[in-house]
Write a protein that holds these residues in place. Structure first.
Motif, PDB file in Angstrom:
ATOM      1  N   ASP A 114       0.800  -1.177   0.004  1.00 31.64           N
ATOM      2  CA  ASP A 114      -0.006  -0.028   0.104  1.00 31.64           C
ATOM      3  C   ASP A 114       0.878   1.337  -0.059  1.00 31.64           C
ATOM      4  O   ASP A 114       0.257   2.279  -0.625  1.00 31.64           O
ATOM      5  CB  ASP A 114      -0.891  -0.048   1.303  1.00 31.64           C
ATOM      6  CG  ASP A 114      -2.048  -1.205   1.044  1.00 31.64           C
ATOM      7  OD1 ASP A 114      -2.211  -1.640   0.033  1.00 31.64           O
ATOM      8  OD2 ASP A 114      -2.609  -1.354   2.104  1.00 31.64           O
ATOM      9  N   ALA A 115       2.224   1.156   0.551  1.00 30.67           N
ATOM     10  CA  ALA A 115       2.975   2.411   0.513  1.00 30.67           C
ATOM     11  C   ALA A 115       3.518   2.663  -0.821  1.00 30.67           C
ATOM     12  O   ALA A 115       4.504   3.534  -0.677  1.00 30.67           O
ATOM     13  CB  ALA A 115       4.136   2.080   1.711  1.00 30.67           C
ATOM     14  N   ALA A 116       3.717   1.561  -1.628  1.00 26.56           N
ATOM     15  CA  ALA A 116       4.617   1.582  -2.738  1.00 26.56           C
ATOM     16  C   ALA A 116       3.768   2.526  -3.992  1.00 26.56           C
ATOM     17  O   ALA A 116       3.125   2.025  -4.696  1.00 26.56           O
ATOM     18  CB  ALA A 116       4.753   0.150  -3.413  1.00 26.56           C
ATOM     19  N   LYS A 117       4.109   3.794  -3.626  1.00 29.78           N
ATOM     20  CA  LYS A 117       3.646   4.929  -4.453  1.00 29.78           C
ATOM     21  C   LYS A 117       4.646   5.530  -5.495  1.00 29.78           C
ATOM     22  O   LYS A 117       5.761   5.377  -5.035  1.00 29.78           O
ATOM     23  CB  LYS A 117       2.819   5.704  -3.955  1.00 29.78           C
ATOM     24  CG  LYS A 117       1.889   5.413  -2.855  1.00 29.78           C
ATOM     25  CD  LYS A 117       0.678   4.799  -3.511  1.00 29.78           C
ATOM     26  CE  LYS A 117      -0.423   4.092  -2.409  1.00 29.78           C
ATOM     27  NZ  LYS A 117      -1.677   3.450  -3.232  1.00 29.78           N
ATOM     28  N   VAL A 118       4.301   6.252  -6.658  1.00 35.77           N
ATOM     29  CA  VAL A 118       5.048   7.128  -7.437  1.00 35.77           C
ATOM     30  C   VAL A 118       5.915   8.019  -6.263  1.00 35.77           C
ATOM     31  O   VAL A 118       5.002   8.630  -5.652  1.00 35.77           O
ATOM     32  CB  VAL A 118       4.375   7.646  -8.351  1.00 35.77           C
ATOM     33  CG1 VAL A 118       5.239   8.703  -9.200  1.00 35.77           C
ATOM     34  CG2 VAL A 118       4.009   6.555  -9.538  1.00 35.77           C
ATOM     35  N   GLY A 119       7.100   8.065  -6.309  1.00 36.44           N
ATOM     36  CA  GLY A 119       7.961   8.972  -5.564  1.00 36.44           C
ATOM     37  C   GLY A 119       8.407   8.419  -4.267  1.00 36.44           C
ATOM     38  O   GLY A 119       9.107   9.163  -3.546  1.00 36.44           O
ATOM     39  N   VAL A 120       8.058   6.988  -3.920  1.00 35.38           N
ATOM     40  CA  VAL A 120       8.581   6.515  -2.766  1.00 35.38           C
ATOM     41  C   VAL A 120       9.822   5.639  -2.990  1.00 35.38           C
ATOM     42  O   VAL A 120       9.959   5.137  -4.030  1.00 35.38           O
ATOM     43  CB  VAL A 120       7.580   5.433  -2.200  1.00 35.38           C
ATOM     44  CG1 VAL A 120       8.091   4.649  -1.242  1.00 35.38           C
ATOM     45  CG2 VAL A 120       6.039   6.378  -1.860  1.00 35.38           C
ATOM     46  N   ASN A 121      10.728   5.848  -2.144  1.00 31.15           N
ATOM     47  CA  ASN A 121      12.192   5.166  -2.416  1.00 31.15           C
ATOM     48  C   ASN A 121      11.967   3.535  -1.896  1.00 31.15           C
ATOM     49  O   ASN A 121      11.397   3.354  -0.815  1.00 31.15           O
ATOM     50  CB  ASN A 121      12.993   6.025  -1.600  1.00 31.15           C
ATOM     51  CG  ASN A 121      14.537   5.676  -1.910  1.00 31.15           C
ATOM     52  OD1 ASN A 121      14.829   4.564  -1.627  1.00 31.15           O
ATOM     53  ND2 ASN A 121      15.146   6.642  -2.771  1.00 31.15           N
ATOM     54  N   LEU A 122      12.753   2.972  -2.510  1.00 30.25           N
ATOM     55  CA  LEU A 122      12.719   1.495  -1.953  1.00 30.25           C
ATOM     56  C   LEU A 122      13.330   1.278  -0.507  1.00 30.25           C
ATOM     57  O   LEU A 122      12.968   0.418   0.210  1.00 30.25           O
ATOM     58  CB  LEU A 122      13.647   0.564  -2.947  1.00 30.25           C
ATOM     59  CG  LEU A 122      13.161   0.354  -4.218  1.00 30.25           C
ATOM     60  CD1 LEU A 122      14.065  -0.518  -5.047  1.00 30.25           C
ATOM     61  CD2 LEU A 122      11.686  -0.063  -4.310  1.00 30.25           C
ATOM     62  N   LEU A 123      14.032   2.281  -0.261  1.00 29.83           N
ATOM     63  CA  LEU A 123      14.669   2.306   1.254  1.00 29.83           C
ATOM     64  C   LEU A 123      13.664   2.597   2.252  1.00 29.83           C
ATOM     65  O   LEU A 123      13.767   2.019   3.345  1.00 29.83           O
ATOM     66  CB  LEU A 123      15.869   3.287   1.337  1.00 29.83           C
ATOM     67  CG  LEU A 123      17.275   2.812   0.615  1.00 29.83           C
ATOM     68  CD1 LEU A 123      18.159   3.917   0.563  1.00 29.83           C
ATOM     69  CD2 LEU A 123      17.660   1.354   1.146  1.00 29.83           C
ATOM     70  N   GLU A 124      12.745   3.291   1.965  1.00 31.03           N
ATOM     71  CA  GLU A 124      11.691   3.806   2.583  1.00 31.03           C
ATOM     72  C   GLU A 124      10.818   2.548   2.919  1.00 31.03           C
ATOM     73  O   GLU A 124      10.245   2.364   4.207  1.00 31.03           O
ATOM     74  CB  GLU A 124      10.719   4.978   2.108  1.00 31.03           C
ATOM     75  CG  GLU A 124      11.633   6.173   1.887  1.00 31.03           C
ATOM     76  CD  GLU A 124      10.646   7.248   1.186  1.00 31.03           C
ATOM     77  OE1 GLU A 124       9.727   7.771   2.065  1.00 31.03           O
ATOM     78  OE2 GLU A 124      10.594   7.552   0.163  1.00 31.03           O
ATOM     79  N   LEU A 125      10.644   1.549   1.933  1.00 30.25           N
ATOM     80  CA  LEU A 125       9.672   0.360   2.168  1.00 30.25           C
ATOM     81  C   LEU A 125      10.460  -0.480   3.077  1.00 30.25           C
ATOM     82  O   LEU A 125      10.002  -1.106   3.694  1.00 30.25           O
ATOM     83  CB  LEU A 125       9.617  -0.288   0.591  1.00 30.25           C
ATOM     84  CG  LEU A 125       8.676   0.725  -0.370  1.00 30.25           C
ATOM     85  CD1 LEU A 125       8.520  -0.221  -1.285  1.00 30.25           C
ATOM     86  CD2 LEU A 125       7.367   0.720   0.291  1.00 30.25           C
ATOM     87  N   ASP A 126      11.761  -0.735   2.822  1.00 28.80           N
ATOM     88  CA  ASP A 126      12.828  -1.370   3.948  1.00 28.80           C
ATOM     89  C   ASP A 126      12.559  -0.901   5.321  1.00 28.80           C
ATOM     90  O   ASP A 126      12.429  -1.655   6.006  1.00 28.80           O
ATOM     91  CB  ASP A 126      14.148  -1.336   3.500  1.00 28.80           C
ATOM     92  CG  ASP A 126      14.954  -2.502   4.267  1.00 28.80           C
ATOM     93  OD1 ASP A 126      14.668  -3.528   4.018  1.00 28.80           O
ATOM     94  OD2 ASP A 126      15.673  -1.791   5.076  1.00 28.80           O
TER      95      ASP A 126
END
Length: 255
Positions: free
Chosen positions: A29-41
């Motif tokens: 759900d957090a995987a949006k345009v402009g989100v960094n992969l490190l933010e998901l981690d």
């Protein structure tokens, strides 16, 4: 060594399955345009901390990995399909993202994966993702007492080949329990009625992953991320399931 779990042990595995499902839901759900992969981690890492769980990835260093993984979730983008090492990459409109996550809760492990398109989706990407999901459903349906590992593999392959995809068998499903990767290996292609007989208490991760136009892969310079040899996109779906005397139990079922 293949271990069969008692009904009581399967009950103790359920919290791990629910937790892994919740992390995949949150990161998806957090995987949006402009989100960094490190933010998901970082999001997955914080959820692990709050739950008192343990990462199965951060210190993971198998023979095929160049070094300990060092992150807590796999983020594979576009032509990357497996073991994507989170790095400083900002998601763009149309990216195909596969998220793979495993964790231990009270000593029991669950493992699951999901693929999603960020922003505007290409029909070809939606077909690829849906095919892995249908192949996963077919593999789970075949995970019944009286069948064999080959029946799961054949069911997955029938869906993948039927959609026109070639199938790599270097990496596939596996046993799950106290550790993330155990016996038996569950290939994504195989012959029905072959291999290990399925018995109650067997817990495995079933994980179809397909590439759009090739079955050849190579490893990124990061020593982990696996990409298609021709630049075509990949998708990955996975659940941890338990074989029972009746229907299989999907321990990592998501809402």
């Amino acid at each position: 060594m293949i271990e069969l779990r008692t009904p009581a042990e399967l009950e103790r595995m359920r919290p791990a399955g629910r937790f892994v499902a919740s992390v995949l839901e949150a990161t998806r759900d957090a995987a949006k345009v402009g989100v960094n992969l490190l933010e998901l981690d970082a999001l997955a890492h914080e959820m692990i901390r709050k739950a008192g769980a343990e990462s199965c990835y951060i210190d993971y260093h198998p023979s095929f990995g160049a070094s300990p993984f060092g992150k807590v979730i796999c983020t594979s983008v576009n032509d990357a399909v497996l073991h994507g090492l989170p790095h400083d990459y900002t998601l763009r409109d149309g990216d195909l993202l596969s998220l793979d996550f495993a964790a231990s809760v009270d000593g029991w492990v669950a493992d699951s994966a999901v693929s999603v398109v960020v922003g505007t989706a290409r029909p070809a990407d939606l077909k690829l993702i849906r095919t892995t999901e249908l192949a996963l459903e077919a593999g789970i349906a075949a995970a019944r007492v009286g069948n064999r590992i080959g029946d799961i593999s054949a069911a997955i392959a029938e869906v993948g080949h039927g959609a026109g995809y070639k199938i790599n068998t270097d990496f596939g499903g596996h046993g799950v329990g106290r550790t993330m990767h155990g016996d038996p290996h569950v290939p994504n292609d195989g012959r029905a009625r072959r291999g290990l007989p399925l018995k109650p208490g067997l817990v495995i991760a079933i994980e179809p992953w397909f590439l759009e136009t090739t079955k050849r892969i190579f490893t990124d310079p990061d020593g982990w991320t696996l990409r298609s040899a021709d630049g075509s996109r990949g998708a990955h779906s996975e659940h941890t399931i338990a074989v029972t005397d009746g229907d299989p139990i999907v321990l990592t079922a998501r809402d």
